[in-house]
Design a protein around this motif. Structure first.
Motif, PDB file in Angstrom:
ATOM      1  N   ILE A  83     -11.873  -8.062 -16.507  1.00 43.47           N
ATOM      2  CA  ILE A  83     -12.271  -9.346 -15.922  1.00 43.47           C
ATOM      3  C   ILE A  83     -11.768 -10.448 -16.832  1.00 43.47           C
ATOM      4  CG2 ILE A  83     -14.224 -10.834 -15.309  1.00 43.47           C
ATOM      5  CD1 ILE A  83     -15.827  -8.241 -14.809  1.00 43.47           C
ATOM      6  N   GLY A  84     -11.116 -11.452 -16.253  1.00 44.23           N
ATOM      7  CA  GLY A  84     -10.590 -12.559 -17.030  1.00 44.23           C
ATOM      8  C   GLY A  84      -9.136 -12.357 -17.380  1.00 44.23           C
ATOM      9  N   ASP A 136      -6.771 -20.744 -20.873  1.00 44.58           N
ATOM     10  CA  ASP A 136      -7.707 -19.850 -21.539  1.00 44.58           C
ATOM     11  C   ASP A 136      -7.663 -20.043 -23.051  1.00 44.58           C
ATOM     12  OD1 ASP A 136      -5.041 -18.638 -20.853  1.00 44.58           O
ATOM     13  OD2 ASP A 136      -5.679 -17.152 -22.300  1.00 44.58           O
ATOM     14  N   TYR A 188     -10.495 -12.917 -12.262  1.00 40.69           N
ATOM     15  CA  TYR A 188     -11.937 -12.800 -12.477  1.00 40.69           C
ATOM     16  C   TYR A 188     -12.646 -12.024 -11.364  1.00 40.69           C
ATOM     17  CZ  TYR A 188     -11.943 -15.784 -16.577  1.00 40.69           C
ATOM     18  OH  TYR A 188     -11.738 -16.289 -17.841  1.00 40.69           O
ATOM     19  N   TYR A 231     -20.136 -15.491 -15.015  1.00 40.25           N
ATOM     20  CA  TYR A 231     -19.754 -14.646 -16.140  1.00 40.25           C
ATOM     21  C   TYR A 231     -20.057 -15.303 -17.474  1.00 40.25           C
ATOM     22  CZ  TYR A 231     -16.789 -11.961 -12.865  1.00 40.25           C
ATOM     23  OH  TYR A 231     -16.319 -11.192 -11.834  1.00 40.25           O
ATOM     24  N   PRO A 291     -15.121 -10.272 -21.155  1.00 40.44           N
ATOM     25  CA  PRO A 291     -16.405 -10.346 -20.449  1.00 40.44           C
ATOM     26  C   PRO A 291     -17.534  -9.659 -21.204  1.00 40.44           C
ATOM     27  CG  PRO A 291     -15.019  -8.654 -19.474  1.00 40.44           C
ATOM     28  CD  PRO A 291     -14.167  -9.366 -20.485  1.00 40.44           C
TER      29      PRO A 291
END
Length: 204
Positions: free
Chosen positions: A43-44, A59, A150, A174, A182
């Motif tokens: 995730i991410g 990011d 995500y 999140y 995450p």
């Protein structure tokens, strides 16, 4: 934790995400371990969007800080403002209880409706909830790319006669670590106190 257990936990998380969030029992089951429940989940990832001030945010811009990541849209009639209100209120509570920790957390709202959510619109929206909340928008392609990273699904419903429309989207909040990995799902649907408790559990 062995590989089978880790795989099972991540599979459970994925099922919850596809169902637009976990119910209370699922959350509790995922959090019986002393390890954050989303550790190891895919995730991410990298992104490049524009904030409410017209600045490019990636990011990497958030490196070194915990991030609360929420996807929604400002024209949302129900869950988005409720969830974002809980996030903002939670951070204000944490600023009173643990200012040092709160200063290391940045709340981020990413629109899934970039056609209507311009920089100005996103800016007005996030300003209602917390002065440090970052509102991000971008091109449809940029938004789709970060949503995919995500695990956020969204789709525009057919406009009505006046051109208005809703956006159906998965609902998850999140908590990411300072490296952008995450940690956990925050229970924004349960209110600010529940969000604070979960942050305190996993952010150190």
């Amino acid at each position: 934790m062995n590989h089978v257990t880790a795989a099972a936990r991540i599979a459970a998380i994925a099922s919850c995400l596809l169902a637009a969030g976990c119910d209370n029992a699922a959350r509790q089951d995922l959090q019986t371990s002393t390890e954050a429940p989303l550790v190891g989940a895919r995730i991410g990832g990298p992104f490049s969007l524009t904030d409410q001030h017209g600045r490019t945010v990636t990011d990497r811009s958030l490196a070194g800080r915990y991030r609360i990541m929420y996807f929604g849209y400002t024209f949302c009639p129900d869950v988005c403002p409720t969830d974002v209100q809980a996030i903002g209120a939670a951070l204000k509570k944490l600023e009173t209880a643990n200012a040092a920790l709160a200063s290391r957390i940045v709340p981020v709202f990413i629109t899934v409706d970039p056609a209507r959510d311009t920089q100005a619109v996103v800016g007005q929206f996030v300003a209602n909830f917390h002065p440090r909340m970052i509102g991000l928008t971008g091109t449809p392609e940029q938004v789709a790319a970060v949503a995919k990273e995500y695990g956020v699904a969204f789709s525009l419903e057919k406009p009505n006669a006046t051109g208005s429309y809703l956006v159906s989207h998965s609902r998850q909040t999140y908590l990411m670590n300072p490296e952008g990995k995450p940690l956990a799902l925050l229970p924004a649907d349960q209110g600010a106190d529940a969000v604070v408790a979960e942050i305190k559990r996993w952010a150190t």
